[in-house]
Write a protein that holds these residues in place. Sequence first.
Motif, mmCIF file in Angstrom:
data_model
loop_
_atom_site.group_PDB
_atom_site.id
_atom_site.type_symbol
_atom_site.label_atom_id
_atom_site.label_comp_id
_atom_site.label_asym_id
_atom_site.label_seq_id
_atom_site.Cartn_x
_atom_site.Cartn_y
_atom_site.Cartn_z
ATOM 1 N N HIS A 243 0.822 -1.200 0.000
ATOM 2 C CA HIS A 243 0.000 0.000 0.000
ATOM 3 C C HIS A 243 0.861 1.256 0.000
ATOM 4 O O HIS A 243 0.507 2.265 -0.633
ATOM 5 C CB HIS A 243 -0.917 -0.017 1.229
ATOM 6 C CG HIS A 243 -1.967 1.038 1.215
ATOM 7 N ND1 HIS A 243 -1.854 2.206 1.929
ATOM 8 C CD2 HIS A 243 -3.163 1.115 0.558
ATOM 9 C CE1 HIS A 243 -2.922 2.953 1.725
ATOM 10 N NE2 HIS A 243 -3.730 2.317 0.903
ATOM 11 N N ARG A 244 2.000 1.202 0.691
ATOM 12 C CA ARG A 244 2.913 2.345 0.743
ATOM 13 C C ARG A 244 3.456 2.668 -0.645
ATOM 14 O O ARG A 244 3.650 3.832 -1.006
ATOM 15 C CB ARG A 244 4.058 2.031 1.696
ATOM 16 C CG ARG A 244 4.965 3.205 2.007
ATOM 17 C CD ARG A 244 6.039 2.776 2.988
ATOM 18 N NE ARG A 244 5.454 2.234 4.209
ATOM 19 C CZ ARG A 244 6.133 1.540 5.110
ATOM 20 N NH1 ARG A 244 7.424 1.289 4.911
ATOM 21 N NH2 ARG A 244 5.541 1.095 6.193
ATOM 22 N N ARG A 247 1.197 4.960 -2.806
ATOM 23 C CA ARG A 247 0.868 6.274 -2.252
ATOM 24 C C ARG A 247 0.784 7.330 -3.358
ATOM 25 O O ARG A 247 1.704 7.468 -4.181
ATOM 26 C CB ARG A 247 1.939 6.673 -1.247
ATOM 27 C CG ARG A 247 1.795 8.082 -0.704
ATOM 28 C CD ARG A 247 2.795 8.366 0.372
ATOM 29 N NE ARG A 247 2.755 9.750 0.793
ATOM 30 C CZ ARG A 247 3.325 10.228 1.886
ATOM 31 N NH1 ARG A 247 3.996 9.398 2.672
ATOM 32 N NH2 ARG A 247 3.241 11.500 2.200
ATOM 33 N N GLU A 250 2.191 13.692 -2.938
ATOM 34 C CA GLU A 250 1.857 14.471 -1.754
ATOM 35 C C GLU A 250 0.943 15.646 -2.082
ATOM 36 O O GLU A 250 0.073 16.012 -1.279
ATOM 37 C CB GLU A 250 3.150 14.988 -1.110
ATOM 38 C CG GLU A 250 2.957 15.815 0.149
ATOM 39 C CD GLU A 250 2.400 14.975 1.297
ATOM 40 O OE1 GLU A 250 1.716 15.550 2.165
ATOM 41 O OE2 GLU A 250 2.650 13.746 1.323
ATOM 42 N N ARG A 253 -2.958 15.756 -1.675
ATOM 43 C CA ARG A 253 -3.621 15.968 -0.378
ATOM 44 C C ARG A 253 -4.373 17.300 -0.360
ATOM 45 O O ARG A 253 -5.467 17.402 0.218
ATOM 46 C CB ARG A 253 -2.597 15.935 0.747
ATOM 47 C CG ARG A 253 -3.207 16.006 2.147
ATOM 48 C CD ARG A 253 -2.187 16.508 3.163
ATOM 49 N NE ARG A 253 -1.070 15.607 3.262
ATOM 50 C CZ ARG A 253 -0.869 14.733 4.256
ATOM 51 N NH1 ARG A 253 -1.749 14.673 5.239
ATOM 52 N NH2 ARG A 253 0.191 13.966 4.275
ATOM 53 N N TRP A 264 -6.279 10.674 -2.633
ATOM 54 C CA TRP A 264 -5.392 10.731 -1.469
ATOM 55 C C TRP A 264 -6.108 10.233 -0.206
ATOM 56 O O TRP A 264 -5.568 9.398 0.532
ATOM 57 C CB TRP A 264 -4.884 12.154 -1.245
ATOM 58 C CG TRP A 264 -4.166 12.295 0.057
ATOM 59 C CD1 TRP A 264 -4.699 12.634 1.271
ATOM 60 C CD2 TRP A 264 -2.792 12.002 0.311
ATOM 61 N NE1 TRP A 264 -3.751 12.593 2.262
ATOM 62 C CE2 TRP A 264 -2.566 12.219 1.699
ATOM 63 C CE3 TRP A 264 -1.730 11.611 -0.497
ATOM 64 C CZ2 TRP A 264 -1.323 12.037 2.279
ATOM 65 C CZ3 TRP A 264 -0.490 11.444 0.092
ATOM 66 C CH2 TRP A 264 -0.290 11.641 1.460
ATOM 67 N N TYR A 265 -7.306 10.737 0.037
ATOM 68 C CA TYR A 265 -8.003 10.383 1.274
ATOM 69 C C TYR A 265 -8.471 8.926 1.269
ATOM 70 O O TYR A 265 -8.562 8.300 2.323
ATOM 71 C CB TYR A 265 -9.163 11.348 1.510
ATOM 72 C CG TYR A 265 -8.686 12.706 1.983
ATOM 73 C CD1 TYR A 265 -8.134 12.863 3.255
ATOM 74 C CD2 TYR A 265 -8.742 13.818 1.139
ATOM 75 C CE1 TYR A 265 -7.667 14.095 3.687
ATOM 76 C CE2 TYR A 265 -8.274 15.063 1.571
ATOM 77 C CZ TYR A 265 -7.736 15.189 2.837
ATOM 78 O OH TYR A 265 -7.254 16.404 3.264
ATOM 79 N N TRP A 267 -6.707 6.525 -0.138
ATOM 80 C CA TRP A 267 -5.469 5.813 0.186
ATOM 81 C C TRP A 267 -5.140 5.941 1.664
ATOM 82 O O TRP A 267 -4.779 4.948 2.322
ATOM 83 C CB TRP A 267 -4.316 6.379 -0.655
ATOM 84 C CG TRP A 267 -2.985 5.780 -0.304
ATOM 85 C CD1 TRP A 267 -2.416 4.673 -0.824
ATOM 86 C CD2 TRP A 267 -2.054 6.288 0.670
ATOM 87 N NE1 TRP A 267 -1.196 4.430 -0.245
ATOM 88 C CE2 TRP A 267 -0.948 5.393 0.671
ATOM 89 C CE3 TRP A 267 -2.047 7.382 1.515
ATOM 90 C CZ2 TRP A 267 0.152 5.592 1.509
ATOM 91 C CZ3 TRP A 267 -0.956 7.577 2.354
ATOM 92 C CH2 TRP A 267 0.129 6.680 2.338
ATOM 93 N N ASP A 268 -5.302 7.145 2.216
ATOM 94 C CA ASP A 268 -4.962 7.367 3.619
ATOM 95 C C ASP A 268 -5.919 6.600 4.536
ATOM 96 O O ASP A 268 -5.495 6.077 5.580
ATOM 97 C CB ASP A 268 -5.026 8.859 3.936
ATOM 98 C CG ASP A 268 -4.426 9.184 5.304
ATOM 99 O OD1 ASP A 268 -3.274 8.771 5.546
ATOM 100 O OD2 ASP A 268 -5.103 9.824 6.118
ATOM 101 N N ARG A 271 -4.799 3.082 4.601
ATOM 102 C CA ARG A 271 -3.575 2.964 5.405
ATOM 103 C C ARG A 271 -3.910 2.921 6.890
ATOM 104 O O ARG A 271 -3.380 2.094 7.647
ATOM 105 C CB ARG A 271 -2.647 4.142 5.114
ATOM 106 C CG ARG A 271 -1.364 4.135 5.958
ATOM 107 C CD ARG A 271 -0.618 5.451 5.826
ATOM 108 N NE ARG A 271 -1.414 6.573 6.331
ATOM 109 C CZ ARG A 271 -1.539 6.869 7.624
ATOM 110 N NH1 ARG A 271 -0.931 6.130 8.547
ATOM 111 N NH2 ARG A 271 -2.269 7.902 8.004
ATOM 112 N N GLN A 272 -4.817 3.815 7.320
ATOM 113 C CA GLN A 272 -5.188 3.859 8.733
ATOM 114 C C GLN A 272 -5.876 2.560 9.164
ATOM 115 O O GLN A 272 -5.642 2.073 10.277
ATOM 116 C CB GLN A 272 -6.112 5.050 8.983
ATOM 117 C CG GLN A 272 -5.428 6.406 8.845
ATOM 118 C CD GLN A 272 -6.365 7.550 9.176
ATOM 119 O OE1 GLN A 272 -7.114 7.499 10.147
ATOM 120 N NE2 GLN A 272 -6.330 8.590 8.363
#
Length: 307
Positions: A243-244, A247, A250, A253, A264-265, A267-268, A271-272
């Motif tokens: 997953h990293r 990404r 940047e 975002r 972005w969100y 993916w984030d 990740r969380q």
Amino acid sequence: MGRSKPRPIMVLIVGLTGAGKTTFTRLASGRKDLKVGDGIDPCTQDPVAVRFDLDGRPVVLIDTPGFDDISRTDVEILEDIAKWLVKQGFSKRQPLDGMILLYPILFDFDSSLEKRRTRILQKILGKNAYRRVVVATTMWGSLINEKEVEQDIDMRWKQQGGVWDEFRQGNALLTKHFNTEASAQRILRAVIKASDEAERAKVLIQEELGRKNIRFAETSLGEELECFLQQDITVIHNLLLNHRDERPPEEYRTSNKLKERKEWYRWDAERQELTKNLELRQKQLKRLNSFFFLKFKLLRFWSKLFS
């Protein structure tokens, strides 16, 4: 002097969510007021005991949370069941007499969750207790081609090395549940009959916890749970690494383009979620390895289980 009241017949019911455990309990007990959904509390996930008489004998059916609960690990579920049984006094002078496993035939029989749950039950019971286990298949009324499914179930039951292989070899009973009162009570009578005829043999977890200075994590069950947790940690760790690599840039975002910000969100958020699941398994692995503090209570419970 009057005859002493017979002790209750204690039977544990396990099954995946949707397998029909509460419906089975309602049918077997004749408790029409027991609504589906009145069983396991979705907040506490505590077992629920339903008391009634069958053929003049007091019976207690204990509905338990399934091991397929995605919000908790098998370690948490096992601990909660053990604590509840100790608290309710079932571990003192009221041994469990048998176990009913409900398997919905419309579910995926090859799922990793089912294999994991079955292996955990095998590590708890040991081979000596299998004769007091009934595997009851459910959802037969939903079929068009019943014969084909019957053949598939029979093949799975007889498959060497399959999910049910150890239960079959240990003289567990495979039967159908037709979602009727007569069917549920027939299955319950089979458990009672098997318990009445079975030898008073210790189960695996009792024998292991009875050894001096052994930790819960060193039992067959503890080792199995540790193996599952290690597997989960490895899988989630690899997913995080992959997953990293995916990404987004940047600048996505705070991008003015909605599509880029959504990417972005998304993916984030993934990740969380993966990080949360990894931390949960790591916490449970640590908890398992320090599970010694429950040994005495577990020993009291399992020393009566099928004994």
